[in-house]
Design an enzyme around this catalytic site. Structure first.
Site, PDB file in Angstrom:
ATOM      1  N   GLY A  81      -4.334  -1.663 -12.964  1.00 40.55           N
ATOM      2  CA  GLY A  81      -4.275  -2.087 -12.834  1.00 40.55           C
ATOM      3  C   GLY A  81      -3.803  -3.339 -13.593  1.00 40.55           C
ATOM      4  N   GLU A 134      -9.944   4.918 -18.470  1.00 40.31           N
ATOM      5  CA  GLU A 134      -9.948   6.831 -17.304  1.00 40.31           C
ATOM      6  C   GLU A 134      -8.799   6.804 -17.324  1.00 40.31           C
ATOM      7  OE1 GLU A 134     -11.689   5.460 -14.279  1.00 40.31           O
ATOM      8  OE2 GLU A 134     -10.184   4.135 -13.506  1.00 40.31           O
ATOM      9  N   ASN A 140      -8.707   0.282  -2.209  1.00 38.39           N
ATOM     10  CA  ASN A 140      -8.447   1.216  -3.092  1.00 38.39           C
ATOM     11  C   ASN A 140      -9.505   2.020  -3.403  1.00 38.39           C
ATOM     12  OD1 ASN A 140      -5.717   0.278  -3.578  1.00 38.39           O
ATOM     13  ND2 ASN A 140      -6.496  -0.562  -5.239  1.00 38.39           N
ATOM     14  N   GLY A 145     -13.566   3.944 -11.294  1.00 31.38           N
ATOM     15  CA  GLY A 145     -14.904   4.569 -12.190  1.00 31.38           C
ATOM     16  C   GLY A 145     -15.331   3.406 -12.998  1.00 31.38           C
ATOM     17  N   GLY A 164      -9.087  -0.778 -16.529  1.00 32.22           N
ATOM     18  CA  GLY A 164      -9.225  -0.045 -15.219  1.00 32.22           C
ATOM     19  C   GLY A 164      -7.900  -0.145 -15.185  1.00 32.22           C
TER      20      GLY A 164
END
Lengths: 499, 499
Positions: free
Chosen positions: B265, B288, B378, B382, B263
């Site tokens: 971050g 992603e 946020n 995904g 992810g």
């Protein structure tokens, strides 16, 4: 004897009693048993295991397709045979053992158990116990009224025990389509692009050397325990049908709809039954279980065909089904639950998923499993497989339970099985909330006004208004969010006293 | 001018200023904009829309790939341009508008927005605004640093506005692989069976007649706002790597692992960065977004290739990437987010999904989105696409936030984005809880003892012990389940006063 049922002569020597077969188990083993929503479950071995456990310790991890019939789950749990259980159950006695912490229950998406076994995330199956109508000349096991995870169990088990059930007619042969995906990461696409398609074999292939025992039984599946519909389920069916008519009118689907999935149980069965009076034609089902309603729709001609992993019928409908099997065989396909529920296929076909909620909250989060947030009812089953990946995800529930003491619409779901991201439409006897494209604050108003029982609307509105003072994407008063459930435990009702 | 960027001469007449292009919008329209995790977003039209909204009402539904850069989301929200927003954002000003209820935010799985647009579940896109590096001779739009939902927007929009960004090098051409699934229910399999594979075209096909405007820009993407790792993210990375080494040792995967997803971050970036010191080789990513860490792993040679929908880098790494683009072009594929995150593909490939949790509870339910259960951070992004369908689903978090005042491990998640059914492994700097095959009561002990901060373990143990008195599959004290969050709001800390 049994030549039509055991067509590989060398296997005749594996014929034995259930008591003898029960000796093939050892304490601590993982056992995979056929059976899915009370259909196609092994009839003899569960009792034999219970008998064996009277004399010596026998604690097993029991994996099935889904729920077993014949009180097998309860009898085995009560005898202490079941140490761990997955992925689904619906037995009152087993449920008590689960909720007391005596049985460890792993509540899984029904498409995932096979994948976890294959990947080694779960300990491998030592012994498989599979109900069959026959063993073919090349050793293929022809399942009975369900497929479930049986093919996966057979593939993995060191020893396979086959229960040939003489009460399951040989005419069931040809109903099944056995296909298993290859191990990852080198897996191709599942070549299933419509609900009708057959992509596999009609029997479960197995090296005959691994068939360790064959046990003859002669008893029927437990009949479905779905109740007849009532005024409320009729009202729910009416709302669902009106919604689907709107979808057709808006051009989002044709009059054949999209392939339908309907969960197990009374409400889903009643909604499907209601489709008999609908204008839809040439429908298909791509579901995990077929109940009486599916047979009725096949009979009425509105359903062109039905694909599932199991057939669970009332006693009367079962007889009708068996009597007309030749006719149904062309229009029904029974698949492994991994395929009936597979995300790849469900997403590709664009399923309409219809499942039952225990409760849902004003923002669209659904609890399918936990009574009061803590106590297991049955399990999530396939609802997540279909709700997440289908084109439309509907959840249905009566607006109240226990004579009105419990509201199915609550400020905050006490357990979340389906998140707001996966729920398109909520329906009770009072109405329908179409949540597509809406933010949580918009959903709350619709859910309260369309779905909640009128007796609970004032206190839901009051909760929501108080929550709005704190702001947020999903406003809540955390101190009160679960207070309705707590009130039910202490006061016997979720209704607030009049101010 | 721009002949290399606009290769279809007839389109030269569509060149105009952003101000002129902004006149193509009307109040109430649905707009699809390129942009995914601050990469490949339109640079000029957002400001032009803000300017136009100074003079006349202009309230839009804004759909993107994911978050926009250049403060565009905040500027548009502050100007009142954004009435509805989906499917993801990460802007502080927009977040305030969402949490105050001024902007309706629909928080979606990133693979699903395209599907809902295609099905008509969402209102269709009127205008698409797509950043590109070039328009080909046959009218193909070559995206820049992300693909996102751009191809879907272009397919549906009545008018397409292309922003040609001169700051995005032409050498990006050839990086993209544009493939869209057919409408349901008549859809074939997505023919992607390994992360490397290209199944589509290198540009977004569009009838040139629908290109209504071309605007020239020349400004870079906003740099990534991931922070550098620290001792805690290093510790998390260490636990994850040790776990994966165990998986290899147990034979559940090879030394190349399974395709990785991580992810957006700081924590996920740091974990991937930690893989540089790992023994794994020939890894692939099917994710992603690619952050700095992915480029580092490509450079180190441990990562053979990476597939994603977006590339979001720090300013320094961005320059390095551009300078070496010829080299990376053979090893990176950028896909529509519908394909990068598609359940069919994610399940088939057997992804290892690594995502960040805001908080998780003692039974393994994960909150990815809502601060304090109410306020949007946020969005789910995904994470659900990968966590549900991947082979392994890991969630990582630091054990505490706000200097220890908030525990990331709580009795009950205050909002659930990922249910217990979808979470395999939880990791904090203190350790890792492998939840596979475990029942909730077993998970609770592991999560408390392995993952919680030691300061919070006593009160987590006390909660769990009290909960056990009430029994159940998932024991809770409903009156206290969310009390930690309430205490933080009133007392400024989740820590209980010493008894």
């Amino acid at each position: 004897m049994y030549e039509d049922r055991i067509r590989r002569p060398a296997l005749m020597e594996k014929l034995m009693s259930a008591e003898q077969a029960a000796k093939l188990f050892a304490d601590g083993m993982t056992v995979g048993m056929s059976g899915f929503t009370r259909a196609g479950d092994a009839k003899a071995l569960p009792a034999a295991l219970v008998e064996r456990a009277r004399h010596e310790p026998l604690r097993l991890t029991l994996i099935t397709g889904a729920s077993l019939g014949n009180d097998s789950d309860g009898l085995m749990a009560s005898a202490g045979v079941v140490a761990r259980r997955l992925p689904f159950q619906s037995d009152a006695a087993l449920r008590r053992k689960i909720n007391s912490g005596e049985v460890m229950f792993i509540d899984q998406h029904l498409s995932e158990t096979a994948e976890q076994l294959r990947s080694g995330d779960l300990a491998p199956v030592d012994v498989a116990v599979i109900e069959a109508v026959a063993i073919t000349a090349d050793g293929g096991i022809v399942p009975s009224m369900s497929v479930g995870n049986s093919a996966n169990f057979v593939l993995q088990a060191k020893k396979v025990i086959v229960e040939i059930n003489l009460a399951a007619p040989l005419a069931l042969e040809g109903l099944h389509d056995i296909y298993l995906p290859a191990p990852r990461p080198r897996r191709g696409a599942i070549p299933l692009i419509n609900a009708w398609q057959r992509i596999g074999t009609s029997a479960i292939q197995v090296d005959p050397a691994r068939i360790a025992a064959i046990v003859i039984t002669d008893s029927p599946d437990s009949p479905s325990n779905a109740l007849p519909g009532d005024a409320e389920t009729d009202a729910i069916a009416g709302h669902v049908i009106a919604f689907l008519e709107g979808e057709v009118k808006a051009g989002r689907m044709g009059p054949e709809l999209l392939p339908l999935q309907a969960g197990i149980g009374t409400i889903a069965n009643a909604v499907l039954h209601g489709l008999i009076d609908s204008p839809f034609r040439d429908m298909t089902m791509y579901s995990e279980v077929l109940q009486d309603s599916a047979i009725e729709l096949l009979d009425s001609g509105q359903l062109a065909m039905a694909s599932a992993s199991s057939i669970t019928l009332s006693a009367k409908m079962h007889q009708h089904f068996i009597d007309n099997l030749e006719r149904y065989r062309q229009r029904i396909v029974l698949r492994p639950q991994e395929i009936s529920n597979h995300p790849e296929v469900v997403r590709r076909l664009g399923i309409i998923a219809l499942n039952t909620a225990l409760e849902f909250d004003i923002y669209g989060n659904v609890n399918s499993t936990h009574v009061g947030g803590t106590h297991m009812m049955n399990g999530i089953g396939g609802s997540g497989d279909f709700a997440r990946n289908g084109q439309l995800s509907l959840f249905v529930s009566k607006s109240v339970a226990k004579g009105g003491a419990i509201s199915s619409v609550v400020p905050m779901a006490s357990h979340v099985d389906h998140t707001e991201h996966d729920v398109d439409v909520l329906v009770t006897e009072w109405g329908l909330a179409d949540l597509r494209g809406l933010a949580p604050r918009e959903r709350a108003v619709l859910i309260i006004e369309n779905c909640a029982h009128p007796d609970y609307r004032p206190q839901l509105r009051a909760y929501y208004e108080e929550a709005l003072l704190g702001g947020g994407q999903t406003p809540h008063v955390l101190e009160k969010a679960l207070s309705w459930h707590a009130r039910y435990k202490t006061a016997g009702t979720m209704l607030q006293p009049a101010a």
